[in-house]
Design a protein around this motif. Sequence first.
Motif, PDB file in Angstrom:
ATOM      1  N   SER A 210     -26.641  -8.308  -3.193  1.00 54.07           N
ATOM      2  CA  SER A 210     -26.735  -6.849  -3.160  1.00 54.07           C
ATOM      3  C   SER A 210     -28.162  -6.375  -2.940  1.00 54.07           C
ATOM      4  O   SER A 210     -28.399  -5.203  -2.697  1.00 54.07           O
ATOM      5  CB  SER A 210     -26.191  -6.251  -4.473  1.00 54.07           C
ATOM      6  OG  SER A 210     -27.027  -6.588  -5.565  1.00 54.07           O
TER       7      SER A 210
ATOM      8  N   LEU B  56     -17.922  -7.407   1.616  1.00 49.26           N
ATOM      9  CA  LEU B  56     -16.971  -6.632   0.820  1.00 49.26           C
ATOM     10  C   LEU B  56     -17.254  -6.801  -0.672  1.00 49.26           C
ATOM     11  O   LEU B  56     -17.163  -5.846  -1.449  1.00 49.26           O
ATOM     12  CB  LEU B  56     -15.536  -7.062   1.128  1.00 49.26           C
ATOM     13  CG  LEU B  56     -14.997  -6.699   2.512  1.00 49.26           C
ATOM     14  CD1 LEU B  56     -13.582  -7.235   2.687  1.00 49.26           C
ATOM     15  CD2 LEU B  56     -15.004  -5.186   2.711  1.00 49.26           C
TER      16      LEU B  56
ATOM     17  N   ARG C 115     -20.202  -4.723  -1.623  1.00 48.57           N
ATOM     18  CA  ARG C 115     -19.846  -3.316  -1.718  1.00 48.57           C
ATOM     19  C   ARG C 115     -19.142  -3.040  -3.050  1.00 48.57           C
ATOM     20  O   ARG C 115     -19.423  -2.037  -3.719  1.00 48.57           O
ATOM     21  CB  ARG C 115     -18.926  -2.921  -0.561  1.00 48.57           C
ATOM     22  CG  ARG C 115     -18.760  -1.401  -0.449  1.00 48.57           C
ATOM     23  CD  ARG C 115     -17.638  -0.999   0.471  1.00 48.57           C
ATOM     24  NE  ARG C 115     -17.788  -1.456   1.843  1.00 48.57           N
ATOM     25  CZ  ARG C 115     -16.956  -1.091   2.817  1.00 48.57           C
ATOM     26  NH1 ARG C 115     -15.929  -0.278   2.556  1.00 48.57           N
ATOM     27  NH2 ARG C 115     -17.126  -1.543   4.046  1.00 48.57           N
ATOM     28  N   SER C 116     -18.229  -3.918  -3.446  1.00 52.90           N
ATOM     29  CA  SER C 116     -17.553  -3.753  -4.739  1.00 52.90           C
ATOM     30  C   SER C 116     -18.566  -3.778  -5.885  1.00 52.90           C
ATOM     31  O   SER C 116     -18.507  -2.960  -6.803  1.00 52.90           O
ATOM     32  CB  SER C 116     -16.515  -4.864  -4.944  1.00 52.90           C
ATOM     33  OG  SER C 116     -15.401  -4.684  -4.122  1.00 52.90           O
TER      34      SER C 116
ATOM     35  N   GLU D 235     -21.665  -2.991  -5.930  1.00 48.87           N
ATOM     36  CA  GLU D 235     -22.477  -1.777  -5.976  1.00 48.87           C
ATOM     37  C   GLU D 235     -21.682  -0.584  -6.488  1.00 48.87           C
ATOM     38  O   GLU D 235     -22.266   0.381  -6.981  1.00 48.87           O
ATOM     39  CB  GLU D 235     -23.051  -1.500  -4.582  1.00 48.87           C
ATOM     40  CG  GLU D 235     -24.100  -2.548  -4.177  1.00 48.87           C
ATOM     41  CD  GLU D 235     -24.565  -2.407  -2.742  1.00 48.87           C
ATOM     42  OE1 GLU D 235     -23.911  -1.656  -1.980  1.00 48.87           O
ATOM     43  OE2 GLU D 235     -25.568  -3.059  -2.381  1.00 48.87           O
ATOM     44  N   TYR D 236     -20.335  -0.622  -6.393  1.00 46.26           N
ATOM     45  CA  TYR D 236     -19.511   0.449  -6.936  1.00 46.26           C
ATOM     46  C   TYR D 236     -19.247   0.280  -8.429  1.00 46.26           C
ATOM     47  O   TYR D 236     -19.017   1.264  -9.129  1.00 46.26           O
ATOM     48  CB  TYR D 236     -18.165   0.514  -6.211  1.00 46.26           C
ATOM     49  CG  TYR D 236     -18.215   1.144  -4.849  1.00 46.26           C
ATOM     50  CD1 TYR D 236     -18.946   2.303  -4.624  1.00 46.26           C
ATOM     51  CD2 TYR D 236     -17.521   0.584  -3.786  1.00 46.26           C
ATOM     52  CE1 TYR D 236     -18.998   2.874  -3.356  1.00 46.26           C
ATOM     53  CE2 TYR D 236     -17.564   1.159  -2.518  1.00 46.26           C
ATOM     54  CZ  TYR D 236     -18.299   2.299  -2.309  1.00 46.26           C
ATOM     55  OH  TYR D 236     -18.342   2.882  -1.067  1.00 46.26           O
TER      56      TYR D 236
ATOM     57  N   ALA E  34     -10.754  -2.877   1.788  1.00 50.54           N
ATOM     58  CA  ALA E  34     -12.160  -2.709   1.402  1.00 50.54           C
ATOM     59  C   ALA E  34     -12.291  -1.604   0.361  1.00 50.54           C
ATOM     60  O   ALA E  34     -11.635  -0.560   0.472  1.00 50.54           O
ATOM     61  CB  ALA E  34     -12.999  -2.360   2.630  1.00 50.54           C
TER      62      ALA E  34
END
Length: 422
Positions: free
Chosen positions: A297, A321, A324-325, A327-328, A402
């Motif tokens: 990340s 992917l 991205r998860s 970071e959420y 995603a």
Amino acid sequence: MSDPYENTPERVFAALPPAQGRGFAQSWWGQAWLKALEDSTLDLKQLKTGRRLARAGAVGAVSVRPGRVTAVVNDRDHTAHRADVLLPELSEEQWDRFLGMAVERAGHIAALLDREMPPHLVEDAASAGVELLPGLGDLEAECGCDAWDHCGHTAALCYQVARLLDQDPFVLLLLRGRGERELLDALQLRSVSQAETVVVRQETHAGVDAAEAYAAGEILPPLPEAPEVPAEPGLPPSLDTETEPAPGVDPSALEFLAARAAGEAHRLLVDALRAGHEQRVAEAELTAAQDAVRLASGGPEVPVAARLAEGSGRDREGLALAVRSWEYGGAAALDVLETDRPAEAETLARARAALESAWEEGERPVLRASRSRWTVVGGQSQLRLGPDGRWWPFRKERGRWAPVGPASQDPATALALADGLE
């Protein structure tokens, strides 16, 4: 006739705009209130009507005083009703236990005196026998529509309180019986009293407990000024030398790890020196695959990213992917991305009830359920249910599901995000 509340503290909040296309609460305190509300005795029909009215901006200015919150709520036909929701005030004994708990925990008293409400206050207060959030049957209702119990108007007011807690969590303590000024004065008095006790102990004992000494900060000699924190992390040493690296040593990977270590050290230093900071709960130990995602990340260069993908057991797209998860929502979001475990029976029942009440009749999308995932039939959007009951929005991109945003307590809000409406 005199007003029975004439001498009680009161705060009045202006009417809030409609909340279409968004959740009712963004802060931890607002979401905790909503969870307590949905766990209370209000049935799904009342919650659904109240949520619709609150979303539409039908709740007027809100008055908050000890034990009572009041507002005028308008129906669709613009008929106005005065709605009151009552919450039991804490007893003097409960307030005494609460203040004692806060003074004993240096982090809490520092935060409260700095007009902050740390989330762990709820758990620590409960351990002292004081429940801050409403429990089953705590929320009573009075409404001008003559309903004998909760109605859509009082439910709408309850939803609006969650948005007030986003603005100021001290609203909850006012509802429980103490205004902010009264509470802070009592904390100051209690901390000074305890500090005097510490000084007496110092005169008769060789040492003093560190927590007591911290709480006595106003009496004991002040600590030296904290050092100035650098604006940016320090630069790690460069490994670009004329010497060939040993076999198996990748200088670019080592430089990346050194830069990440410097960044993490800087963050820890800033957190430690920030006044009134509530220390973050340590993250659970990560697996090697999860830690590879955490490192990725940071946006490493292509060769390092390729090694992290290989080390995590993913291809390049799969790693993207996973990042991205992460970071959420960190490890929890990563687990939802990669695990499709069946939900527990109680969690599943609450999920189905939430899906049933989240949309108006005729607006509810057709969803196909599979274990802990609900996919829009004929669409490209999906909801995934986390173990904690929160909803994660997903959308199909190039043949893969995603993540497209953080989790939400409300499935309609999460699906709107997946559909690109927010």
